[in-house]
Design a protein around this motif. Structure first.
Motif, short mmCIF file in Angstrom:
data_model
loop_
_atom_site.label_atom_id
_atom_site.label_comp_id
_atom_site.label_asym_id
_atom_site.label_seq_id
_atom_site.Cartn_x
_atom_site.Cartn_y
_atom_site.Cartn_z
N LEU A 25 0.82 -1.20 0.00
CA LEU A 25 0.00 0.00 0.00
C LEU A 25 0.86 1.26 0.00
O LEU A 25 1.82 1.34 0.77
N PRO A 26 0.50 2.26 -0.81
CA PRO A 26 1.21 3.53 -0.75
C PRO A 26 0.87 4.24 0.57
O PRO A 26 -0.22 4.04 1.12
N PRO A 27 1.78 5.06 1.09
CA PRO A 27 1.56 5.71 2.39
C PRO A 27 0.26 6.51 2.47
O PRO A 27 -0.42 6.49 3.50
N GLU A 28 -0.12 7.22 1.39
CA GLU A 28 -1.33 8.03 1.44
C GLU A 28 -2.59 7.17 1.56
O GLU A 28 -3.54 7.52 2.26
N LEU A 29 -2.62 6.00 0.93
CA LEU A 29 -3.77 5.11 1.05
C LEU A 29 -3.81 4.47 2.43
O LEU A 29 -4.87 4.33 3.04
N LEU A 30 -2.66 4.09 2.94
CA LEU A 30 -2.59 3.51 4.28
C LEU A 30 -3.11 4.51 5.31
O LEU A 30 -3.87 4.15 6.21
N ALA A 31 -2.73 5.78 5.17
CA ALA A 31 -3.20 6.81 6.10
C ALA A 31 -4.72 6.96 6.02
O ALA A 31 -5.39 7.10 7.05
N LEU A 32 -5.28 6.90 4.81
CA LEU A 32 -6.73 6.98 4.66
C LEU A 32 -7.42 5.80 5.34
O LEU A 32 -8.44 5.97 6.02
N LEU A 33 -6.89 4.61 5.15
CA LEU A 33 -7.51 3.41 5.71
C LEU A 33 -7.42 3.35 7.24
O LEU A 33 -8.27 2.76 7.90
N GLU A 34 -6.37 3.98 7.80
CA GLU A 34 -6.19 3.98 9.25
C GLU A 34 -6.83 5.18 9.93
O GLU A 34 -6.78 5.31 11.15
N SER A 35 -7.46 6.06 9.17
CA SER A 35 -8.08 7.27 9.73
C SER A 35 -9.35 6.91 10.49
O SER A 35 -9.85 5.78 10.43
N GLU A 36 -9.90 7.92 11.21
CA GLU A 36 -11.13 7.72 11.98
C GLU A 36 -12.31 7.31 11.09
O GLU A 36 -13.14 6.52 11.49
N ASN A 37 -12.38 7.89 9.90
CA ASN A 37 -13.47 7.59 8.96
C ASN A 37 -12.87 7.05 7.67
O ASN A 37 -12.71 7.80 6.70
N PRO A 38 -12.54 5.77 7.62
CA PRO A 38 -11.94 5.22 6.41
C PRO A 38 -12.91 5.30 5.24
O PRO A 38 -14.12 5.12 5.41
#
Length: 126
Positions: A25-38
């Motif tokens: 996973l690219p870092p920006e997608l990983l950050a989105l998936l780990e956010s409060e509202n994926p």
């Protein structure tokens, strides 16, 4: 001095018959998936690959081959048949020779045409 009680951790090859693919996973997608509202991700097809989309962002799936295989290991308890020694062991359940990477791309751009494996291209030029 070595003793019979110091056997290490036995490693067994016990394929579970499941085909595994590792996804990078690219870092920006990983950050989105780990956010409060994926976000909700959608998978769409294109002419040469699949594309994962989230809102205005999209990532193309690309297969990467590796010369160094990755072994997936699973802890196990029990008796190793060859030595009849009970205790913890590891089972190699799969060997993975390629991974899937996600490459960020604009939604208007189509995926590049696959050109084959590097060794196939090298062999044609010889």
């Amino acid at each position: 001095m070595s003793s019979q009680n110091d056997v290490g951790v036995p490693l067994l090859h016990a394929s579970d018959g499941v085909g595994y693919k590792l996804l990078e996973l690219p870092p920006e997608l990983l950050a989105l998936l780990e956010s409060e509202n994926p976000p909700v991700l959608t998978l769409e097809s294109s002419t040469n690959s699949a594309i994962i989309k989230s809102g205005t962002q999209s990532w193309g799936l690309r297969q990467k081959n590796t010369s160094n295989a990755l072994m997936l290991l699973k802890p196990s308890e029990g008796t190793v048949s060859s030595s009849q020694i009970a205790g913890p062991s590891l089972k190699a359940i799969a060997t993975v020779h390629d991974t899937i990477e996600l490459v960020s791309e604009s939604s208007a751009k189509t995926a590049p045409v696959a050109r084959g494996k590097w060794h196939e291209r090298f062999a044609r030029g010889r």
